[in-house]
Structures are given as structure tokens and as C-alpha cells.
Design a protein around this motif. Structure first.
Motif, short mmCIF file in Angstrom:
data_model
loop_
_atom_site.label_atom_id
_atom_site.label_comp_id
_atom_site.label_asym_id
_atom_site.label_seq_id
_atom_site.Cartn_x
_atom_site.Cartn_y
_atom_site.Cartn_z
N UNK A 102 -0.40 -12.60 1.91
CA UNK A 102 0.22 -11.38 2.12
C UNK A 102 0.03 -10.32 1.06
N UNK A 103 0.46 -9.39 1.78
CA UNK A 103 0.50 -8.02 0.46
C UNK A 103 1.43 -6.72 0.54
N UNK A 104 1.35 -5.72 0.32
CA UNK A 104 2.36 -4.73 -0.38
C UNK A 104 1.39 -3.84 -0.32
N UNK A 105 1.61 -2.10 -0.18
CA UNK A 105 1.21 -1.04 -0.21
C UNK A 105 1.84 -0.13 -1.33
N UNK A 106 1.22 0.30 -2.15
CA UNK A 106 1.42 1.92 -2.92
C UNK A 106 0.87 2.96 -3.17
N UNK A 107 1.92 3.83 -3.78
CA UNK A 107 1.13 5.36 -3.48
C UNK A 107 0.54 5.68 -4.88
N UNK A 108 -0.26 6.36 -4.74
CA UNK A 108 -0.38 6.96 -6.47
C UNK A 108 -0.76 8.76 -6.35
N UNK A 109 -0.30 8.98 -7.58
CA UNK A 109 -0.88 10.21 -7.93
C UNK A 109 -0.83 10.90 -9.11
N UNK A 126 3.58 3.62 -6.58
CA UNK A 126 4.63 2.91 -6.93
C UNK A 126 4.97 1.79 -5.19
N UNK A 127 4.95 0.90 -5.54
CA UNK A 127 4.92 0.04 -4.57
C UNK A 127 5.92 0.60 -3.12
N UNK A 128 5.56 0.65 -2.19
CA UNK A 128 6.60 1.59 -1.34
C UNK A 128 6.21 0.50 0.26
N UNK A 129 6.05 -0.78 0.00
CA UNK A 129 6.08 -1.20 1.55
C UNK A 129 5.58 -2.82 1.14
N UNK A 130 6.07 -3.97 1.74
CA UNK A 130 5.59 -5.31 1.57
C UNK A 130 6.20 -6.26 2.80
N UNK A 131 4.91 -7.07 2.67
CA UNK A 131 5.26 -7.97 4.29
C UNK A 131 4.93 -9.66 3.59
N UNK A 132 5.72 -10.49 3.99
CA UNK A 132 6.35 -12.03 3.42
C UNK A 132 6.26 -11.95 1.94
N UNK A 133 6.05 -12.84 0.88
CA UNK A 133 6.84 -12.89 0.28
C UNK A 133 6.68 -11.46 -0.14
N UNK A 134 5.99 -10.68 -0.23
CA UNK A 134 6.14 -9.35 -1.49
C UNK A 134 7.54 -8.39 -0.40
N UNK A 135 7.69 -8.32 1.02
CA UNK A 135 8.76 -7.40 1.01
C UNK A 135 9.58 -7.96 0.49
N UNK A 136 9.74 -6.11 0.36
CA UNK A 136 11.53 -5.74 -0.73
C UNK A 136 10.72 -5.48 -1.61
N UNK A 137 9.77 -5.49 -2.02
CA UNK A 137 8.67 -5.22 -3.67
C UNK A 137 9.25 -3.70 -3.62
N UNK A 138 9.84 -3.12 -5.20
CA UNK A 138 10.18 -2.07 -5.16
C UNK A 138 9.36 -2.10 -7.10
N UNK A 139 9.19 -0.71 -7.40
CA UNK A 139 8.65 -0.70 -8.58
C UNK A 139 8.14 0.19 -8.95
N UNK A 140 7.31 1.06 -9.81
CA UNK A 140 6.89 1.83 -10.48
C UNK A 140 6.41 1.65 -12.05
#
Length: 165
Positions: A102-109, A126-140
């Protein structure tokens, strides 16, 4: 015997990575390591530079329940370096994958660099997307490079808050 020990280690790692579940939220902290695989620098007429980097990252969360616990990440980014050799801005993104697939994406600056409270690089992420058990993951959160290895990578710390629906 070695095969049994390796199998037991793999089971422990996979079981440890499955702890973040839907409806979970919290805060966390950890460490990261970056290993640069491709760095390209373009010099500008004013003496500044643009550095494009592709790198692998390992995220090591202090809490095994955190989504970023022991993830392998593939990242790209851009740093702008002024004529004095100080990073003036930068941003990028990463794709993180847990051992269970399972995975997710995140941005950095980059927010700061070369200051008394941030001698290397510091910024937000911060997180900007995920799939599998990470679907809907949010945070920063925030990150800070604590040591750089010229041209090969760096290490640092991070903190954040997160929620999963």
C-alpha cells in the motif's frame, strides 16, 4: 535455520507495517535518510543555480502505528541556490510504499536554509493521496535536514499530524 529466521523477520516487519488503519489519527515524529541517485545542476547567468534531484528516501517513524512507519520512498525535487551558495527555495514530491504494497504520496517544500535555527534545510510537508489502506490519508508537518553528505544524500528528522477516514 537461516531461512526460518529470515521468514520470522519478514513476518515481524510486515505485521508492524499493517498497524495504521481507517479511522486512525494522531501525530508523529521520526527520521529520514535520502540517497541521491541523479543530481543535475544548471547555472544561471546571475550566478545562481537550479538543482534537480531524483532520490530514494527511507522514512523511519518512532511509532509503528504511524502511516510513515518504515516506508521506502521515491522522490524528485528542485532546489534554487542563490549566487552566495544558499538554498533560496525548493519543492518536490515523493511516492511512499509500505512493505505490504500500500502507498501514498506527499509533497515537501523548503521554508528556511542556512540560518542560525536551520543551518541546513528546513521545511514543511504533507500527504496528498494514497491507495489501499492509505486511501484518504491527510496531514502535514515539518522536516529538518540535520546532516548533509556532499552530493550523495542527507539525513534528518520530521514531525506531523495525520488522519485517515
Amino acid at each position: 535455520m537461516l531461512k526460518r529466521v529470515l521468514t520470522a523477520c519478514i513476518v515481524v516487519v510486515v505485521a508492524g507495517s499493517l498497524t495504521a488503519v481507517a479511522g486512525d489519527s494522531g501525530s508523529g515524529s521520526g527520521h529520514f535518510t535520502n540517497h541521491f541517485s541523479d543530481v543535475r545542476v544548471t547555472e544561471m547567468p546571475d550566478g545562481s543555480m537550479v538543482q534537480m534531484v531524483h532520490y530514494s528516501n527511507m522514512s523511519l517513524a518512532d511509532d509503528p502505528k504511524h502511516p510513515s512507519f518504515n516506508t521506502a520512498n521515491e522522490c524528485v525535487g528542485e532546489l534554487r541556490i542563490n549566487a552566495a551558495g544558499v538554498v533560496s527555495s525548493g519543492a518536490g514530491s515523493c511516492f511512499a510504499k509500505a512493505v505490504d504494497g500500500h502507498g501514498f504520496s506527499y509533497w515537501w517544500q523548503v521554508e528556511k536554509a542556512g540560518t542560525a535555527d536551520c543551518p541546513n534545510l528546513c521545511g514543511t510537508w504533507g500527504y496528498f493521496g494514497g491507495y489501499g489502506r492509505f486511501e484518504g490519508l491527510q496531514g502535514q508537518g515539518a522536516w529538518k535536514v540535520t546532516a548533509s553528505f556532499e552530493g550523495t544524500g542527507d539525513i534528518g528528522t520530521w514531525t506531523n499530524t495525520y488522519s485517515m477516514p
